[in-house]
Scaffold this motif. Structure first.
Motif, PDB file in Angstrom:
ATOM      1  N   ASN A   1      13.335 -15.630 -38.577  1.00 34.25           N
ATOM      2  CA  ASN A   1      12.496 -15.879 -37.402  1.00 34.25           C
ATOM      3  C   ASN A   1      11.841 -17.247 -37.581  1.00 34.25           C
TER       4      ASN A   1
ATOM      5  N   LEU B   1       9.400 -20.169 -36.249  1.00 39.13           N
ATOM      6  CA  LEU B   1       8.235 -20.250 -35.362  1.00 39.13           C
ATOM      7  C   LEU B   1       7.558 -21.605 -35.469  1.00 39.13           C
TER       8      LEU B   1
ATOM      9  N   HIS C   1       5.959 -14.905 -26.310  1.00 38.54           N
ATOM     10  CA  HIS C   1       6.565 -14.581 -27.606  1.00 38.54           C
ATOM     11  C   HIS C   1       7.810 -13.743 -27.371  1.00 38.54           C
TER      12      HIS C   1
ATOM     13  N   VAL D   1      14.984  -8.907 -28.744  1.00 35.64           N
ATOM     14  CA  VAL D   1      15.973  -9.252 -29.766  1.00 35.64           C
ATOM     15  C   VAL D   1      17.084  -8.205 -29.808  1.00 35.64           C
TER      16      VAL D   1
ATOM     17  N   ILE E   1      16.554 -16.715 -35.302  1.00 38.70           N
ATOM     18  CA  ILE E   1      15.865 -16.374 -34.061  1.00 38.70           C
ATOM     19  C   ILE E   1      14.838 -17.467 -33.809  1.00 38.70           C
TER      20      ILE E   1
ATOM     21  N   ASN F   1      11.984 -18.672 -31.934  1.00 35.63           N
ATOM     22  CA  ASN F   1      10.972 -18.043 -31.089  1.00 35.63           C
ATOM     23  C   ASN F   1      10.443 -19.011 -30.026  1.00 35.63           C
TER      24      ASN F   1
ATOM     25  N   ASP G   1       6.607  -8.477 -35.046  1.00 37.35           N
ATOM     26  CA  ASP G   1       7.717  -8.327 -35.986  1.00 37.35           C
ATOM     27  C   ASP G   1       9.001  -8.165 -35.166  1.00 37.35           C
ATOM     28  N   LEU G   2      10.029  -8.923 -35.506  1.00 34.13           N
ATOM     29  CA  LEU G   2      11.307  -8.799 -34.790  1.00 34.13           C
ATOM     30  C   LEU G   2      12.337  -8.053 -35.631  1.00 34.13           C
TER      31      LEU G   2
ATOM     32  N   GLU H   1      12.995  -9.288 -38.683  1.00 33.09           N
ATOM     33  CA  GLU H   1      13.566 -10.373 -39.486  1.00 33.09           C
ATOM     34  C   GLU H   1      13.341 -10.127 -40.983  1.00 33.09           C
TER      35      GLU H   1
ATOM     36  N   ARG I   1      10.294 -15.099 -42.311  1.00 36.46           N
ATOM     37  CA  ARG I   1       9.565 -15.783 -41.260  1.00 36.46           C
ATOM     38  C   ARG I   1       9.291 -17.210 -41.717  1.00 36.46           C
TER      39      ARG I   1
END
Lengths: 226, 226
Positions: A35, A37, A95, A101, A122, A124, A135-136, A138, A141
């Motif tokens: 993820n 960001l 977000h 996802v 991913i 974001n 939380d995806l 992942e 992070r």
């Protein structure tokens, strides 16, 4: 106000459940999910373009899920770099969440065999606040910030930086012309995110990218977090 | 999900009511209130430091309300520039709302006479998404983006840009070294925010600031929006 907090708590609980499902899928398929960001314009897409090309040259398979309020631009850039990419347009939502996802994973699954995929990136929505809470599913992070944004970003957006396994300072090629104090930035990262590793690079010029690539390959060897 | 939408709608309705109260207060006191919005690190505080100093030299009175998740840093910088400044620490909240501004106005009122204040700048949380939905009662909404973020920001964050009366492209001093295409950026602003005026400047070097100062002084002569 109490009602708002309660609704938000229920939404986050639902998200955690769906994130656990995503995580189980990643583990079952042997996919390392990352993820990514940052604030708008910190260089996530440029970093991914280079990364995708490099990983392909090394014989790895990577795909991307991209979140933006609007446009397909980033997914198109990443497809040109050679990765299957699914764009999620969030409209006004600040977000990605685990359900979005999961939906994108289904789309990806129609395009390619998820088995045998090494990395799923991913990207974001560009935002240093909201995505921190979601939380995806992942494994990792990664929080980027870039020298034009200033050294103080970790201090001003602590939830995001505290949630990172890796912090990347991007655009170090223009640090000097912008008067960016790299040592102070490092101190701020260490103060707010002592749990995180730190890398410094320029996705645009390529400086420091070898450290990032080595980090990614190490991750493939490590056990998934559960 | 329907329940979340409903709760959000109720929160926005409550916010609109409180924003109307703030707006009535600004009009009664003859204060021009300006909501300044951007991504993290786009240069809002640097622009305000210069602006505060300039307005004071011209005999105007200005105060600032600053929103950040954490730290008093920006309020301290603006106090050093000579403006009374109230910092709002939002914790994990990604935007200011009208109630927070009303609370900060009460604090400001204890420090100084709000009557006779010419400008109130509200420096919102660094975020190109959430703050777009929250009216604070301001007269003017100014959206900044900076050359390191790339030309595509209006396309990717349309709600924010569509809500602006003025768009500022900041950090034009580093446009060339970053390969920023100013003409394409202008086209993107015009495509998404045809209602907005456009200024280009560098808060750091001072280039283009005279246009911003002239814009502000014009605003004092214009009627408040109601």
């Amino acid at each position: 106000m109490a009602r708002r907090v309660e609704v938000r708590r229920a939404a986050l609980a639902k998200n955690a459940e769906l994130a656990a499902r995503n995580r189980a899928l990643f583990q079952a398929k042997g996919i390392k999910a990352i993820n990514l960001l940052s604030a708008p314009g910190a260089g996530k897409t440029t970093l991914l373009e280079k990364t995708i090309r490099h990983l392909h040259e090394q014989g790895f398979r990577a795909a991307v899920i991209v979140g933006d309020l609007a446009t397909e631009n980033d997914a198109e850039r990443l497809r040109r770099a050679g990765a299957p990419a699914v764009q999620i347009a969030t409209g006004t939502v600040c977000h990605l969440d685990a359900a979005m996802v999961a939906g994108a994973l289904e789309k990806l699954d129609q395009e390619l065999e998820l088995d045998g995929l090494d990395f799923l990136f991913i990207e974001n929505v560009g935002n240093l606040v909201c995505p921190a809470s979601y939380d995806l599913g992942e494994d990792l992070r990664v929080v980027l910030f870039s020298t034009p944004e200033g050294e103080d970003k970790p201090l001003k957006y602590p939830p995001m930086f505290k949630s990172a396994q890796l912090v990347i300072i991007n655009k170090i090629d223009v640090a000097e012309v912008l008067g960016f104090d790299l040592e102070r930035a490092r101190e701020n990262v260490r103060a707010i995110a002592p749990q995180a590793e730190l890398l410094e690079l320029s996705a645009r010029t390529g400086e420091g990218l070898e450290g990032w690539y080595a980090y990614l390959e190490q991750q493939l060897q490590s056990q998934p977090r559960s």
